[in-house]
Design an enzyme around this catalytic site. Sequence first.
Site, mmCIF file in Angstrom:
data_model
loop_
_atom_site.group_PDB
_atom_site.id
_atom_site.type_symbol
_atom_site.label_atom_id
_atom_site.label_comp_id
_atom_site.label_asym_id
_atom_site.label_seq_id
_atom_site.Cartn_x
_atom_site.Cartn_y
_atom_site.Cartn_z
ATOM 1 N N SER A 19 0.833 -1.195 0.000
ATOM 2 C CA SER A 19 0.000 0.000 0.000
ATOM 3 C C SER A 19 0.867 1.245 0.000
ATOM 4 O O SER A 19 2.055 1.187 0.291
ATOM 5 C CB SER A 19 -0.868 0.027 1.255
ATOM 6 N N CYS A 20 0.213 2.352 -0.280
ATOM 7 C CA CYS A 20 0.847 3.659 -0.230
ATOM 8 C C CYS A 20 1.496 3.856 1.140
ATOM 9 O O CYS A 20 0.867 3.530 2.140
ATOM 10 C CB CYS A 20 -0.212 4.731 -0.448
ATOM 11 N N PRO A 21 2.702 4.397 1.261
ATOM 12 C CA PRO A 21 3.514 4.956 0.174
ATOM 13 C C PRO A 21 4.563 3.987 -0.346
ATOM 14 O O PRO A 21 5.479 4.412 -1.045
ATOM 15 C CB PRO A 21 4.199 6.130 0.876
#
Lengths: 207, 131
Positions: A19-21
């Site tokens: 997932s981000c980041p």
Amino acid sequence: MNIDFLQEANKTVDCQGLSCPMPIVKTKRAITEIHPGQVLEVLATDPGSVADVQSWTRRTGHEYLGTVEDGPTFKHYIRRAALEQTEPDKKHPLTASHETLLAAMEQDVQLLDVREPLEYAAGHIPSAVSVPLGQIKNWITEHQHLAQQKIFVVCHSGNRSDTACKILHEHGFHRVFNVVEGMRKWTGPIQVPNGTHSGPASHSKES
Amino acid sequence: MSKRIAIIASQGGMETAFKVMNIALAGAATDAEVQVFFTFDGLDIIHVNAAEKLTLPAEKQHYVEGLQKANVPPITDMIQMAQESGVRFIACQMTMDVLGLTKEDLMDGIDVAGAMTFLDFAYDADVSLTF
């Protein structure tokens, strides 16, 4: 979409499931492991990576080639920029120390103070002309005749003056010098609302 | 001049820690200079015992499963990654005095300083955030 770069990818970084980041963090690391001109393939399942990879390339100067969807996986392709392209924020190369400026001030010299009017009013070098950074382009338009002259630019810490120098340089003023130490370390003559002093602005209240 | 991101982390807990590290890491990935000033409960994030201190309150437990499912790295990994990416961490001297903390209570590589040090950086920042 031209997908020739599918064959060209020199390195692949796998960010699937992350997932981000993390896709951006891993992309940033991986790009340093290929040479300028080579292509990085980024595998990601995060739908947010489609927008994030493009924003990242815009910010870092690398070239976004495109994205291919392969089932749940997005394959992003990025070409690493040449070194000079990745340093869009390089500092203005011509700088001047306070000592150099003081010596130059013995003759008639152009000195621009690009801080805001209030900062300028609170204490400035006597010969400095106030041109807030936001006004620098207007000043350039009105002072084309000074383009060949030596010009010193000062602000508080050397950052805004760096930006101003770069703008001046882009507009044909090639003899501009950033006074890198800024007003915060200036110990030379200073003009304050109540007169001129030879000490720094912070010690200028004794009159 | 590279972009500058100035962040104040004034709250504790795992949720805050994730928000701060997410932005800090993304910023560092764009070659921005990032500084985080940890104050009050925010100091938990860089405490040597961060792993135990950064918890989710009972009403936020629904995040636990989601975080695992989204494969978000453990918060302690993200903190370490941020430091490795050049993010500068500053611990608030005043809060440390108030809580009786010393540098030994914090993770390695943390600078202890006052508000002025942060402001000196933040005055020229392009982005300022508070968590």
